[in-house]
Write an enzyme that holds these catalytic residues in place. Structure first.
Site, PDB file in Angstrom:
ATOM      1  N   HIS A 138       0.876  -1.201   0.119  1.00 52.98           N
ATOM      2  CA  HIS A 138      -0.034  -0.001   0.020  1.00 52.98           C
ATOM      3  C   HIS A 138       0.792   1.209   0.100  1.00 52.98           C
ATOM      4  CE1 HIS A 138      -3.288   2.848   0.934  1.00 52.98           C
ATOM      5  NE2 HIS A 138      -4.056   1.772   0.696  1.00 52.98           N
ATOM      6  N   HIS A 139       0.389   2.309  -0.766  1.00 51.45           N
ATOM      7  CA  HIS A 139       1.218   3.650  -0.892  1.00 51.45           C
ATOM      8  C   HIS A 139       1.359   4.131   0.619  1.00 51.45           C
ATOM      9  CE1 HIS A 139       2.978   6.883  -2.513  1.00 51.45           C
ATOM     10  NE2 HIS A 139       2.628   6.514  -3.904  1.00 51.45           N
ATOM     11  N   SER A 140       0.284   4.045   1.409  1.00 47.06           N
ATOM     12  CA  SER A 140       0.497   4.620   2.846  1.00 47.06           C
ATOM     13  C   SER A 140       1.785   3.968   3.390  1.00 47.06           C
ATOM     14  CB  SER A 140      -0.792   4.332   3.423  1.00 47.06           C
ATOM     15  OG  SER A 140      -1.016   2.946   3.746  1.00 47.06           O
TER      16      SER A 140
END
Length: 452
Positions: A138-140
């Site tokens: 995930h980009h988070s």
């Protein structure tokens, strides 16, 4: 529990079924000479045995007070590694096309927020004996460039290296030196840069309007890529020898990135033309570039900016198109180079800011696009790399499609090749794989145009 940064929270809040917010990478490996049929199975067992997970691969979004989400991270002490690490086999005949179809399905599915936000898929069954690894996170947790760097750290330049390194068990790099700028100092500098953009804006507008040095947001024509998207994805990937691109660079007196952009521009022009969707005005690409100069080549910190480039898709002549792209990049970089670093970074953020407006109902369908496509060129290893003796044949980055940006093109250098990874909305960008053929034809057109 650990509090979540505002940036991490935004990536989670922006995610929906139509907008998976993970980045991925597809790696193709050639088994070492003499490897038996059990080689891939041994790798799979080794992956399952790597259970000393680093914190980033143990955290998931926490829920506070029974319902408040996306403000904190929880860390799992026990991670179900068999869930996160999966083994798959392609159906006969095991073509690369079958691998990309599987990758498309995996890249379009959401990560489970009740678990740490990552998956790794070991894929065998290719008819040429190779195997693949697809990783998504995930980009988070991590951005695309950082993921590529992390995956690179699992590899070795020594084909005899027997250790099986995994991205989730890699120790973080050494901490920055004490004199490195802190996040607070960088944030303070950015705020000052934004404030200082006021007086600089006069010069920028003059350069843009009178000297035609700067391509501005919202000058791009509307295309079939600049629409609201669905949740399904299609991925395409292919490699080309970097020496062919370098030969064009030398003959035309441009940069490697200019040739890559021209190669993409020619492919986009042909793809849109065959669908009778080529606009009269040239497409505009958002291009991340290094703003580092020779004077600060050894300095630390982030010196990456976002530049808008005229792709000259309105020009039929490949040589003229390449010259226009090179001139657009040169002039835009010149404007950035004349700004202080904080102002250049602030202006880069301003170029990207219109992407956030896509969340406003009706914005994508009514407002002109800030730019048509994101094209990234990321440096990779210059020498062949190996993973437990298996040679890395291809390293294809797979990024994120967004409302108003239905197609993303990313290129990574890998030893003697340039590896192209394309991600598009399955509905909005039909027959995405045809862009690979157009990329090949565009490269040949450029070679003929410059006489190599």
């Amino acid at each position: 529990m650990q509090l979540m940064s505002p940036t991490d929270s935004v990536f989670l809040l922006a995610e929906s079924r139509e907008h998976p917010m993970h980045v991925g990478g597809l790696m193709l490996f050639e088994p070492p000479e003499g490897a038996g049929p059990e080689f891939v199975g041994e790798i799979y067992q080794g992956l399952l045995g790597a259970r000393d997970l680093q914190p980033a691969f143990r955290k998931r979004p926490a829920t506070l007070l029974g319902g408040i989400a996306n403000v904190g991270w929880a860390f799992d002490d026990e991670v179900d590694i068999e869930y996160h690490v999966r083994r798959s086999a392609l159906p006969v005949p095991g073509r690369v096309r079958d691998l990309l179809e599987l990758t498309s399905l995996l890249h379009g599915s959401l990560l489970d927020r009740h678990r740490p936000l990552w998956e790794a898929h070991l894929v065998e069954g290719l008819n040429d004996g190779r195997f693949a690894v697809y990783v998504k996170i995930h980009h988070s947790l991590i951005d695309g460039v950082s993921l590529l760097r992390l995956l690179r750290r699992t590899l070795s330049a020594d084909p005899r290296e027997a250790e099986l390194r995994t991205p989730w068990s890699m120790r973080p790099p050494s901490r920055p030196r004490p004199d490195a700028p802190s996040r607070l100092r960088e944030l303070t500098g950015m705020v000052k840069g934004v404030a200082a953009l006021g007086p600089s804006t006069v010069n920028l507008v003059r350069a843009a309007l009178f000297e035609q040095q700067l391509t501005l947001p919202f000058e791009a024509p509307r295309t079939m890529f600049n629409v609201k998207i669905g949740g399904a994805r299609r991925c395409a990937a292919q490699s080309w020898p970097v020496e062919r691109v370098v030969a064009i660079k030398r003959a035309a007196g441009v940069t490697v990135n200019d040739v890559v952009l021209a190669m993409c521009a020619g492919a986009l022009r042909a793809y849109l033309d065959e669908r009778q969707a080529l606009p009269e005005h040239p497409l505009v690409a958002m291009v991340p570039v290094s703003l580092r100069t020779e004077a600060d080549v050894d300095s630390g910190g982030n010196m990456v900016g976002t530049i808008l480039c005229n792709l000259a898709t309105d020009l039929a002549d490949p040589a003229e198109r390449l010259a226009t792209i090179s001139e657009s990049m040169r002039r835009n970089k010149k404007v950035f180079s004349e700004l202080p670093r904080t102002q250049a970074l602030a202006l880069s953020a301003a170029n990207m800011a219109p992407l956030a407006l896509a969340a406003i109902p009706g914005f994508v369908s009514t407002a002109p696009p800030p730019f048509n496509i994101v094209i990234s060129n990321v440096p990779g290893p210059a020498e062949p790399m190996y993973w437990r003796g298996a040679r890395l044949d291809g390293n294809y980055p797979l990024s994120i499609a967004l409302d108003g940006q239905a197609l993303n093109m990313t290129v990574v250098s890998n030893a003697g090749n340039l590896d192209f990874g394309l991600v598009g909305c399955r509905r909005s960008v039909p027959h995405l794989q045809r862009l690979l053929g157009h990329l090949d034809a565009s490269l040949e057109d450029l070679e003929r145009a410059v006489g190599v």
